[in-house]
Design an enzyme around this catalytic site. Structure first.
Site: not given
Ligand code: BDP
Length: 590
Positions: A166, A404, A468, A504
């Site tokens: 991404d 990932e 997330y 993240e």
């Molecule tokens: C994670 C990835 C990252 C993406 C992020 C996203 O590690 O590179 O930019 O998600 O979707 O899965 O914002």
């Protein structure tokens, strides 16, 4: 054998930075070699080095195949008698290099330096013609894999250009190209390890240094720090020595004290290195810096800016460190590839702790076995080169050997007894073991995705999870997201008892969009998502690190989940203006 020591001008060594305007021509049909473009480009345009080519000319934005860079450079006469090298800081992705019409070498992999001894090919009475063909074709057998979507397939979520990751697949000579003149016998590599002991009289630092020369040198040398020195006796090009520093000042966030280590090789060569005296350890479910528990606060970042793309942009880099200080961060991860050597120098100087990542993003283990095997070879090469390049930076506390990796399809993970699942475990375990063997002084980890099997964490020193909740999972539903995050962290901690790094978490946010009650994409929503994660971490010390995704908005492929070809999860905009979330962080972190 090419030395990865950062180029240095001193009384023994010479460097010439070739940054500037080069000649450039894309080669979509790969005719350049047959037509000897290394001698002259037929219809060149101008391009800046360093810099990604995609941002420099309109026609190049989505161009990711082969292109040629050419420049001419005089060698200073004072370099006569030295061995002459060309050093490329980062060519993304595959490079072939010619000097005065002779091919001097090839290199695969972006983001890490490489070079060649060009002594037999140089001219002293005319400019030297340097040509580099850089091929960034998006192919599945490259690292990271391109031409294939996330998880190895394509879906309506895949973007253009098609990548398994991404961020925009920027291409070209993204860091400096240098010429270097080195003595015939020179220092090839230096490895520094530090310890300390505390007594009533103060702290005594111990600096262990091992030095390797390029040739079978059997003479003497010296190491010195702060007026303390020791003689080195080289045998077959290798020597080790230890320095004991009384009243040592330890290195760490808030007190980034650096010492200058000077290494000499008799009359032949000398090199100075900025080092910090510090220790790092993982004990139980906590991280320790200098024997004190430490909690990391910061971000996943990217090297990304308008105009320069992924190219080295020193003013933006300096600005970023200033913003890290402003917001109260003490750490970041070099997602998803090694950053510039200057970025690591800045982290040393400013006391920022780094989780240093290889370009191993987009790995999927249901790929054709030949592809998985190739990815493994490339992962080994990148891990070895990264560790050799960055091992002496006190800022680096851990190596992240992948981001990932997934066992199978992005949307349907395979069963634990499937070959993809087992191959993934084997792949990661071998890579972790290799990194630990190369550098036993640091932690080794990888960042796991929501669908990455948690069993793969068995051998990491600490667990890194990209999560997330509130965005890809339970979007718009803050209380259930908060509960699910808490439940998962609790279960992971119970299962492994290791420190957990939330490497993240976050939410896409359009700067200037507001909503009350908070709604996805609004600044208020990003604030709420970040807040519930930080609250949980504050109450659970085994959460050793919170890295928000992302420091700043960054360029991606175009697609339906990326408005304007941008990932908008930055707490700063791409031009480094704070969103509301940046102020929240400052209020909690400073
Ligand atoms: C994670 C990835 C990252 C993406 C992020 C996203 O590690 O590179 O930019 O998600 O979707 O899965 O914002």
């Amino acid at each position: 054998m090419f030395s990865l020591l950062y180029p240095q001008q001193n009384s023994h060594r010479n460097v010439l930075d070739l940054s500037g305007l080069w000649q450039f021509q894309e080669d979509p049909h790969n005719v350049g070699v047959a037509q000897a473009w290394y001698n002259a480009l037929p219809t060149p345009s101008s391009i800046a080095v360093p810099g990604s080519w995609n941002e420099q000319h309109e026609r190049l934005r989505d161009y990711t195949d082969a292109a040629w860079y050419v420049t001419d450079a005089w060698l200073p006469q004072g370099w006569r008698g030295q061995r002459i090298f060309v050093r490329v800081g980062s060519a993304n992705y595959f490079a072939r290099v010619w000097v005065n019409g002779s091919e001097v070498g090839t290199h695969e992999g972006g983001h890490l330096p490489f070079g060649f001894d060009i002594s037999p090919h140089v001219r002293w009475d005319a400019p030297n013609h340097i040509a580099i063909c850089v091929d960034n074709t998006l192919r599945q057998d490259r690292l990271p894999p391109g031409g294939v979507g996330m998880g190895g397939g394509t879906s309506m979520l895949s973007g253009y250009p098609l990548t398994s990751y991404d961020f925009f697949p920027y291409a070209g000579l993204q860091r400096q190209v240098w010429l270097m003149g080195l003595p015939a016998v020179h220092i090839h590599d230096i490895t520094v390890n530090t310890q300390f002991t505390r007594q009533n009289t103060g702290v005594t630092g111990t600096i262990e240094v091992s030095v390797q020369t390029n040739a079978d040198y059997n003479g003497a040398g010296t190491i010195a720090v702060d007026g303390v020195s020791s003689v080195l006796y080289f045998q077959n090009g290798k020597a080790e020595g230890t320095l004991s520093i009384p009243n040592a000042k330890l290195w760490g966030p808030g007190h980034p004290h650096l010492y200058t280590l000077r290494v000499t090789l008799g009359e032949h060569d000398s090199y100075t290195l900025d080092i910090g005296i510090r220790t790092f350890a993982v004990k139980g479910d906590r991280l320790y810096l200098n024997d004190e528990p430490i909690t990391l606060k910061g971000f996943g970042k990217h090297e990304d800016f308008a105009g320069s793309g992924r190219g080295l942009n020193l003013p933006v880099m300096v600005k970023d460190y200033d913003l890290l200080r402003w917001v109260g961060a003490n750490s970041y991860r070099t997602a998803h590839y090694p950053y510039s050597e200057e970025a690591m120098q800045m982290a040393d100087r400013h006391g920022v702790l780094i989780i240093d990542e290889t370009p191993a993003v987009g790995l999927a283990f249901q790929f054709d076995p030949a592809i998985v095997k190739r990815h493994y070879e490339l992962c080994v090469q990148a891990t070895e080169t990264l560790i050799e390049r960055d091992k002496n930076h006190p800022c680096v506390i851990a190596w992240s050997i992948a981001n990932e990796p997934v066992a199978g399809s992005f949307f349907a993970p395979p069963a634990p007894d499937s070959p993809a699942f087992k191959n993934g475990a084997q792949f990661l375990d071998n890579l972790i073991a290799h990194a630990k063997e190369l550098d036993p002084s640091r932690a080794v980890t990888f960042a796991g995705m929501m669908i990455s099997p948690s069993a793969w964490f068995a051998n990491v020193d600490f667990i890194c999870v990209n999560r997330y909740y509130g965005w890809y999972s339970m979007g718009g539903q803050l209380p259930p997201s908060q509960a699910a995050f808490a439940a998962e962290m609790t279960a992971l901690h119970t299962q492994y008892g290791k420190p957990i790094i939330v490497s993240e978490f976050g939410a896409d946010t359009v700067a200037g969009m507001h909503a009350q009650p908070p709604e996805m994409w609004s600044e208020e929503y990003q604030v709420e998502v970040i807040k519930f994660h930080l609250d949980f971490a504050d109450a659970h010390p085994y959460i050793a690190c919170m890295h928000i995704w992302n420091f700043a908005d960054f360029k991606t492929a175009q697609g339906i989940i990326r408005m304007g070809g941008m990932n908008l999860k930055g707490v700063f905009t791409r031009d480094r203006r704070p969103k509301m979330a940046a102020h929240l962080l400052r209020s909690r972190w400073v």
